[in-house]
Enzyme design. Structure first.
Site, PDB file in Angstrom:
ATOM      1  N   CYS A 155     -22.603 -18.366 -14.505  1.00 55.24           N
ATOM      2  CA  CYS A 155     -21.270 -18.825 -14.086  1.00 55.24           C
ATOM      3  C   CYS A 155     -21.248 -20.346 -13.952  1.00 55.24           C
ATOM      4  CB  CYS A 155     -20.887 -18.165 -12.766  1.00 55.24           C
ATOM      5  SG  CYS A 155     -19.301 -18.741 -12.140  1.00 55.24           S
ATOM      6  N   CYS A 158     -19.227 -21.711 -11.039  1.00 55.99           N
ATOM      7  CA  CYS A 158     -19.859 -21.546  -9.716  1.00 55.99           C
ATOM      8  C   CYS A 158     -20.969 -22.581  -9.528  1.00 55.99           C
ATOM      9  CB  CYS A 158     -20.494 -20.160  -9.564  1.00 55.99           C
ATOM     10  SG  CYS A 158     -19.522 -18.809 -10.180  1.00 55.99           S
ATOM     11  N   ASP A 159     -21.768 -22.799 -10.560  1.00 56.75           N
ATOM     12  CA  ASP A 159     -23.015 -23.559 -10.392  1.00 56.75           C
ATOM     13  C   ASP A 159     -23.040 -24.900 -11.123  1.00 56.75           C
ATOM     14  OD1 ASP A 159     -24.016 -21.461  -8.875  1.00 56.75           O
ATOM     15  OD2 ASP A 159     -24.654 -20.377 -10.641  1.00 56.75           O
TER      16      ASP A 159
END
Ligand code: NDP
Length: 330
Positions: A155, A158-159
């Site tokens: 992701c 997300c990261d």
């Protein structure tokens, strides 16, 4: 993240110990909180089915890990995935949907009302709408597992933050990979896009976006052999394929490795009861959201291996609610 990750742990003990005589009984239970689940909830709530919706572990579904959504009708200037999901959720709640945090870990669809365990509590449902979506797939190589959370991610939104001004690789050739690569290009200094075929499968618009992004380098006909590092990812070894026989190892220094090679439907707990294809996509009667079990309907990515768009998921969620309403009326 899967809705059903605790299934193995809870299956025998919880099912036996559940007190079904005092269980909550609902007319319409919806599992999943992506566009399919919430749209089903809007329609079911407006039809006075008093739907209860369990969000699962990834509230809002896959769109919450997307940045800009430019193709959802009604947003001429685009909208971020999380905002879109909050809007659809608010609309479902406005008509009285009981939205609950928690996951459904077990199901018995042999008779009606259907028996389910939601967050360990027994719940009986006259109709069931499965909108559990799909989960990111990984390559399945040992080193990938070793570095999950230490440089390996599925992701980018997300990261990606952790890779500002660093070098990352994205593996995959579809729209997800193209989107992740261009998103990461805005943060990282350099992005390698590792594609196993000699071409991208992504849509023309996404391909063009990749090509226009100067710090994305596409490596065609490269296969990931091993992700390397000590405690965190510091490199990746690829195999470059040329023709039928010629293979050559290529080593890249990277800080992060993003997997974007597709998804697996979250349908495991229904496998005993519902017709599915070999990957686990639930089969529905064409033109409806009906499964092979009367009263059980499927919507969104859990039953759609072809379109997999937010808008098609929302459309099938609407179909599922209308089918459930008709089923209950009969
Ligand atoms: P896809 O199934 O479309 O693509 C998966 C990609 O990963 C393919 O290029 C495939 O290669 C590659 N791949 C699969 N397994 C491996 C492996 N083991 N090693 C290396 N590469 C591998 O999945 P996506 O998640 O990209 O897209 C799913 C759907 O969602 C599509 O319909 C897409 O259009 C849609 N989507 C739309 C978006 C948008 O409109 N903004 C954004 C994201 C997705 P190969 O081509 O060789 O099979």
């Amino acid at each position: 993240m899967s809705f059903f990750k605790t299934l193995e742990v809870t299956e025998t003990t919880d099912k036996k110990s559940a007190d079904w005589s005092n269980a909550e009984h609902v007319r319409c239970l919806i599992i999943g909180s992506g566009p399919a689940g919430y749209t089903a909830a809007i329609y079911a709530a407006r039809a006075n089915l008093k739907p209860v919706l369990y969000q699962g572990m990834e509230a809002g579904g896959q769109l919450t890990t997307t940045t800009e959504v430019e193709n959802f009708p009604g947003y001429p200037h685009g909208v971020t995935g999380p905002v879109l999901m909050e809007d659809i959720k608010a609309q479902a709640e406005r008509f009285g949907t009981d939205v609950r945090w928690g996951e459904v870990t077990e199901a018995d669809l042999t008779q009606r009302p259907f028996k389910l365990l939601a967050d360990g509590a027994p719940i009986l449902a006259d109709s069931l709408i499965i909108a559990t979506g799909a989960t990111a797939k990984y390559l399945g190589i040992e080193s990938e597992n070793k570095f999950k959370g230490a440089g390996v991610s599925a992701c980018a939104t997300c990261d990606g933050f952790f890779y500002r001004d660093k070098v990352v690789a994205v593996v995959g050739g579809g729209d997800t990979a193209a989107e992740e690569a261009t998103y990461l290009a805005g943060l990282a200094s350099k992005v390698y896009l590792i594609v196993r075929k000699p071409y991208l499968r992504a849509s023309k618009a996404m391909q063009e976006r990749v090509i226009r992004t100067s710090n994305v380098e596409v490596l065609y006909e490269h296969v990931t052999k091993e992700i390397t590092g000590t405690n965190v990812v510091t490199g990746v070894t690829l195999t470059k394929r040329q023709g039928e026989t010629d293979e050559q190892d290529v080593k890249l220094a990277i800080d992060g490795f993003f997997v974007a090679i597709g998804h697996k439907p979250n349908s495991d707990i229904f496998a005993k009861y519902l017709n599915m294809d070999e990957i686990g996509y639930i089969k529905t009667v064409p033109g409806t959201a009906k499964t092979n079990v009367p009263g059980v309907f499927a919507a969104g990515d859990v039953q759609d291996s072809t379109y997999r768009q937010a808008i098609t998921a929302a459309g099938s969620g609407c179909m599922a609610a209308l089918d459930a309403e008709r089923f209950l009326a009969e």
